[in-house]
Design an enzyme around this catalytic site. Structure first.
Site, short mmCIF file in Angstrom:
data_model
loop_
_atom_site.label_atom_id
_atom_site.label_comp_id
_atom_site.label_asym_id
_atom_site.label_seq_id
_atom_site.Cartn_x
_atom_site.Cartn_y
_atom_site.Cartn_z
N ASN A 170 -45.77 -17.46 -11.66
CA ASN A 170 -44.60 -16.64 -11.36
C ASN A 170 -43.48 -17.54 -10.86
O ASN A 170 -43.41 -17.90 -9.69
CB ASN A 170 -44.96 -15.57 -10.32
N GLU A 171 -42.60 -17.90 -11.78
CA GLU A 171 -41.52 -18.83 -11.49
C GLU A 171 -40.44 -18.17 -10.64
O GLU A 171 -40.39 -16.94 -10.54
CB GLU A 171 -40.91 -19.32 -12.80
#
Length: 663
Positions: free
Chosen positions: A183-184
């Site tokens: 999850n950037e």
């Protein structure tokens, strides 16, 4: 017995136990009032990993008694390896995983059917293959499906988690950008399982974790933050000081989608489990006077006064009683009697760290100098993990030691061969082949054949392929030549330039082999030959590939063996730790600071530039766009600027050192 991990026992500041292990809930609530996530700090990685493993074991056993599955979401970062090792130990001691269901946190995308670069294979290698979990209870995103099918597949993945009653436990590390799983930054709190593009920083980190030459794909299918946060319990692990600033931002900062892990502040049962180095930037560790009464020592007083100077924008000698009182430092007024007394004490302490004589000044009073005057000249060894760390980290000090007539030896511990681009080899092979054609024996075709062989290898080389041994040898030769050129520039005789080629490095991959006694004995033999009075080693253990740490551990282990053997030379030897392009020592820890004039800084830059293969085309520059010489200059100028702002001497640049005391 050879102690191979002594660097982990380096303690620059002794942290009072009550700051990380409070006696009761009342004490804990006082010291953690800046923290928005439950954070457990442990003195060692092993202790922290055991605490998580114990909690997981308890949940597994409780679920087993209820006749239910224990459903876990698992990450694959290297910080989780110690936890998995502890769980494997528990399995060998009798803990069964037959009632455990595992959902892999993310998988690389796109993958081919025969790809070795998979997250699930890494998880199996680290953990799942070593316990009795049922194969049908292991679920992982499929990185081989078509892009059109990804959306529907992710919905089914979410449904499957729900089918098992949701997640009981989520266990992850955090990435350098504050990401959980893949999850950037930009991922929202309600995000679900999906396909996401991963940035270069995360891809580099994943490559390091995976330890494969195969290139990590550009995307991942990842559990969303919303999915992970449905877990009843969340454990996040962080070890070491590399991510200490990120830990502070996550635990004490504002919630922001630019730091996805900050959403942990919204979860009712999330816990950060970290060691003391990872906690080093938290308020209760770095600035304890803001949350509790302190046990004051010289380093903590220095840290507090420097902090007060930065907060008030004043030099040390201009701080007033009012400044101390209004910023929570009235204890220091009680301790010293007045601001003036405290100011003078810290001013003198810092003034005494500055020296233009890193090897000690002969025939001078050395009472307040960092290094002793005798013996003179000193035999000096500078250990350099890669063939440029010496000039990047202490190029100015190196020039001072040589100009002041000390007997300086440079020991390059590894070949640095994987950090040379293919085009560098091609350039050198063009020269060698051309030279052979012009001046060589036309009957000798060996060079031409080798030239063609390497040319064909590069032509067919795919991204991520490992180099042949011949190519690695040539890359090592390139770095050796650059190192010799830099040493000659610094007036170090070539017979004082040593290439130790420690075996642990020669894996040909990003991840190195374990450092062993064989590496230590090479270093020990070299120490016995030189019998130095002064040693410089890398103290910058945040090097993202871990080479610095292993190299320093080899030196410290060799010194430990010599100490146990009561080596006579060691009685008159001091060990100084430098830091490289990755970080600088905190000012409260600096014990020797060597100034540089503009001309000396320029000479340092020129010596770094001799390492041409490490300029713009170097493979491992990291996420910092500056070249190594720029990083070094900025760091050195930053140290000088800090001393200047504190009201001390004003120099162009400074290199800082901390003394290592043999354990």
């Amino acid at each position: 017995m050879v102690r191979l991990n002594l660097s982990s026992q380096i303690v620059l500041n002794k942290i009072p136990q009550e700051l990380y292990n409070p006696k009761n809930i009342l004490e804990r609530s006082e010291i953690t009032r800046m923290e928005k996530i439950t954070t457990d700090i442990h003195v060692s990685i092993e202790e922290g990993a055991k605490s998580i493993a114990n909690a997981i074991e308890a949940t597994i056993r409780d679920k087993e008694k209820e006749g239910k599955f224990c459903v876990m979401a698992l990450g694959t970062g290297t910080s989780l390896r110690p936890v998995y090792d502890e769980l494997v130990k528990k399995h060998k001691a009798g803990l069964s995983f037959k009632n455990v269901v595992v959902f892999n946190g993310y998988e690389y995308y796109p993958l081919t059917k025969n790809s070795n670069c998979t997250s699930i294979s890494q998880l199996k290698k680290m953990f799942l293959d070593h316990v009795d979990i049922e194969p049908q209870n292991i679920f992982s995103p499929d990185g081989t499906i078509s892009q059109d099918a990804v959306l529907g597949y992710c919905r089914l993945y979410e449904q499957r988690i729900s089918t098992f009653g949701g997640l009981d436990i989520a266990l992850f590390g955090i990435g350098r950008s504050g990401n959980i799983g893949a999850n950037e930054p930009g991922s929202g709190l309600s995000s679900v399982s999906r396909l996401i593009l991963i940035d270069n920083l995360s891809r580099e980190e994943m490559t390091n974790s995976f330890a494969s030459g195969e290139q990590v794909p550009p995307c991942c299918i990842t559990m969303g933050i919303g999915t992970i946060f449905q877990a009843k319990e969340i454990f996040i692990t962080v070890w070491g000081d590399e991510k200490a600033k990120m830990v502070k931002e996550i635990v004490e900062g504002k919630i922001s989608d630019s730091v996805p892990a900050s959403f942990l502040q919204t979860h009712n049962n999330a816990k950060m489990v970290i060691d003391l180095p990872a906690a080093s930037q938290l308020t209760r560790i770095k600035h304890p006077w803001l949350v509790t009464s302190c046990q004051w020592n010289d380093k903590l007083v220095r840290s507090a006064v420097v902090w007060l100077c930065e907060k008030t924008q004043k030099p040390i000698l201009k701080l007033t009683n009012k400044d101390y009182n209004e910023n929570g430092l009235s204890e220091l007024l009680a301790l010293y009697g007045s601001a003036y007394n405290a100011n003078i004490k810290i001013f003198n302490d810092l003034q005494h760290t500055i020296t233009g004589w890193p090897g000690g000044k002969p025939n001078a009073d050395d009472t307040y100098r960092p290094e002793r005057a005798t013996p003179y000249p000193k035999r000096v060894i500078v250990f350099s993990p890669h063939p440029d760390d010496d000039v990047i980290s202490m190029g100015g000090t190196l020039q001072r030691l040589v100009s002041q007539k000390h007997d300086v030896h440079i020991a390059y511990e590894t070949s640095g061969n994987i950090a040379v681009g293919d085009e560098e080899v091609t350039r050198f092979m063009h020269f060698i082949n051309g030279f052979n054609q012009l001046f060589g024996n036309s009957k000798d075709k060996a060079i031409s054949e080798k030239y063609n062989e390497i040319k064909d290898f590069f032509k067919n080389k795919k991204e991520g392929d490992l180099d042949t041994r011949d190519v690695l040898t040539l890359k090592g030769l390139i770095r050796r030549g650059e190192a010799r050129t830099a040493c000659t520039f610094n007036h170090i005789p070539l017979d004082h330039v040593h290439f130790l080629d420690l075996p642990f490095y020669e894996s040909g991959k990003i991840e190195k082999n374990p450092m062993t006694e064989k590496d230590v004995q090479i270093v020990r033999k070299f120490l016995q030959e030189v019998k130095p009075h002064q040693i410089y080693v890398a103290g910058d253990l945040a090097d993202p590939h871990g080479t610095h740490k292993k190299c320093t551990d080899a030196v410290l282990a060799a010194l430990d063996l010599e100490k146990n053997a009561k080596a006579e030379w060691l009685k008159d030897c001091r060990v100084w730790m430098y830091r490289g392009a990755w970080a600088e020592w905190e000012i409260e820890n600096i014990e020797m600071c060597v100034p540089m004039s503009p001309e000396e800084l320029r000479a340092k830059r020129n010596s770094i530039l001799k390492h041409q293969s490490q300029m713009e085309s170097a493979p491992f520059l990291g996420n910092d766009e500056r070249l190594f010489w720029q990083r070094a200059e900025d760091r050195n100028r930053g140290t000088a600027e800090l001393y200047d702002k504190l009201g001390l001497a004003c120099y162009e640049a400074m290199e800082a050192f901390v003394e290592y005391k043999l354990l």
